[in-house]
Design an enzyme around this catalytic site. Structure first.
Site, mmCIF file in Angstrom:
data_model
loop_
_atom_site.group_PDB
_atom_site.id
_atom_site.type_symbol
_atom_site.label_atom_id
_atom_site.label_comp_id
_atom_site.label_asym_id
_atom_site.label_seq_id
_atom_site.Cartn_x
_atom_site.Cartn_y
_atom_site.Cartn_z
ATOM 1 N N CYS A 1 14.141 44.372 80.896
ATOM 2 C CA CYS A 1 12.911 45.163 80.879
ATOM 3 C C CYS A 1 12.412 45.283 79.462
ATOM 4 O O CYS A 1 11.224 45.211 79.209
ATOM 5 C CB CYS A 1 13.141 46.578 81.386
ATOM 6 S SG CYS A 1 13.868 46.617 82.984
ATOM 7 N N GLY A 2 13.349 45.520 78.543
ATOM 8 C CA GLY A 2 12.947 45.638 77.148
ATOM 9 C C GLY A 2 12.185 44.409 76.730
ATOM 10 O O GLY A 2 11.155 44.502 76.074
#
Lengths: 176, 170
Positions: free
Chosen positions: B47-48
């Site tokens: 996600c980062g």
């Protein structure tokens, strides 16, 4: 599945077989720790597949989280303009934990390149357009983080450890 | 897994916390194309990367006059810490209470896991969904689909003669 939108050309930095059956394109960032790990895997893939594999590296610096990714990419292009791209590339990944402007200058010196010319090129962002061009092409191709690999134009969505990459390359090679 | 809301449907309005003391509504973005990026969680490495990529693509989104917002079930405090650490320059919205209520309206909630799908929506200037896409949960979708949709939206606006600047109408 995401596809590479910018075909590999002579303007790319390539190593391994000059006309490999399988072309592995990596979008990478010099300050990304996962890319450093991938660098080791890629070197191992090169030894395993020999001339069957052509490896291309393109820049995808995540500048908001990696302050030295952009100058490192520009320094690699600076070295590339003098035929030393891979020497600089390998030096940066070998010493990633030391990455700084000072390190890049020292790496240039060690390659027999002019530190002063590199300094001027970094200040003037001489090689920024080339880096930005790689980045934009990567975005349009579905690069979703670093490193992102494409095998014969198809994005590799699996893990990028040696075995997964080798299996993916092998299956493409066997299908040819 | 249900279906995410399809193009042509009015995007359900929402008001969510963007910081612990501020909220943002979809209607605040009316008049500009909006990119809604639902994602499972702050901090997980993939996600980062997805948010890091959108952060780097902001100049191209803005060339299309578009605003991007990230939406997950994380709290506003969590978003704040995540955004500060990753130097994110766009809002992260907290679909936190009732948990996932907005994601459910968009068909972008994973019941078993209690997180948002990786679902992307491009909403036009009038609040209508122009493009939507759900990625397999393990696959970060990148930004290419969003940019292609924005290109097509711009082309359609121009041919409809609805472009804001004079002379673009077809």
């Amino acid at each position: 599945m995401a596809e590479l939108k910018v075909p590999v050309t002579a303007a790319d930095h390539a190593r391994g077989g000059a006309n490999g059956q399988v072309v592995l394109v990596e979008y990478g960032d010099y300050e990304c720790p996962y890319c450093r790990l991938a660098h080791v895997q890629v070197m191992q893939l090169g030894r395993h597949f020999g001339d069957d594999l052509t490896y291309v590296f393109r820049h995808f610096p995540l500048t908001e989280i990696h302050p030295f990714a952009e100058p490192a990419a520009e320094a690699a292009e600076f070295a590339g303009a003098q035929g030393r791209f891979w020497d600089m590339h390998d030096a940066i990944y070998a010493h990633q934990e030391q990455l700084s402007l000072l390190f890049l200058m020292g790496a240039a010196r060690a390659l027999g390149l002019s530190e002063r010319t590199l300094e001027v090129a970094l200040e003037a962002h001489t090689y920024a357009p080339k880096v930005a061009q790689d980045f934009r092409g990567g975005i349009r191709s579905g690069v979703n983080g670093t490193p992102t690999f494409f095998i014969n134009g198809h994005r590799h969505d699996g893990p990028f450890d040696y075995q997964h990459l080798a299996d993916a390359i092998q299956s493409v090679r066997s299908g040819l | 897994m249900g279906q995410v809301l399809a193009p042509g449907v009015t995007a359900p309005d929402f008001t969510l916390h963007v910081t612990p003391d501020q909220t943002l509504s979809l209607s605040d973005l009316r008049g500009r194309p909006a990119i809604l990026a639902f994602y499972p969680a702050d901090w997980s490495p993939v996600c980062g990367d997805q948010m890091a990529v959108y952060n780097q693509v902001l100049p191209e989104f803005r060339e299309h006059d578009a605003e991007v917002v990230g939406i997950s079930v994380d709290s506003a405090w969590c978003h704040q810490a995540f955004a500060e650490t990753r130097h994110l320059h766009f809002p992260l919205l907290a679909d936190f209470e009732p948990k996932g209520a907005i994601a459910r309206q968009y068909g972008a909630y994973r019941d078993g896991e209690g997180v948002c799908e990786r679902a992307l929506f491009v909403v036009d200037r009038d609040g209508i969904i122009f493009w939507s896409y759900r990625s397999p949960i393990a696959v970060n979708p990148g930004a290419d689909g969003i940019l292609d949709a924005l290109d097509r939206l711009e082309k359609q606006e121009n041919s409809d003669g609805r472009a804001q600047s004079a002379g673009n109408g077809g």
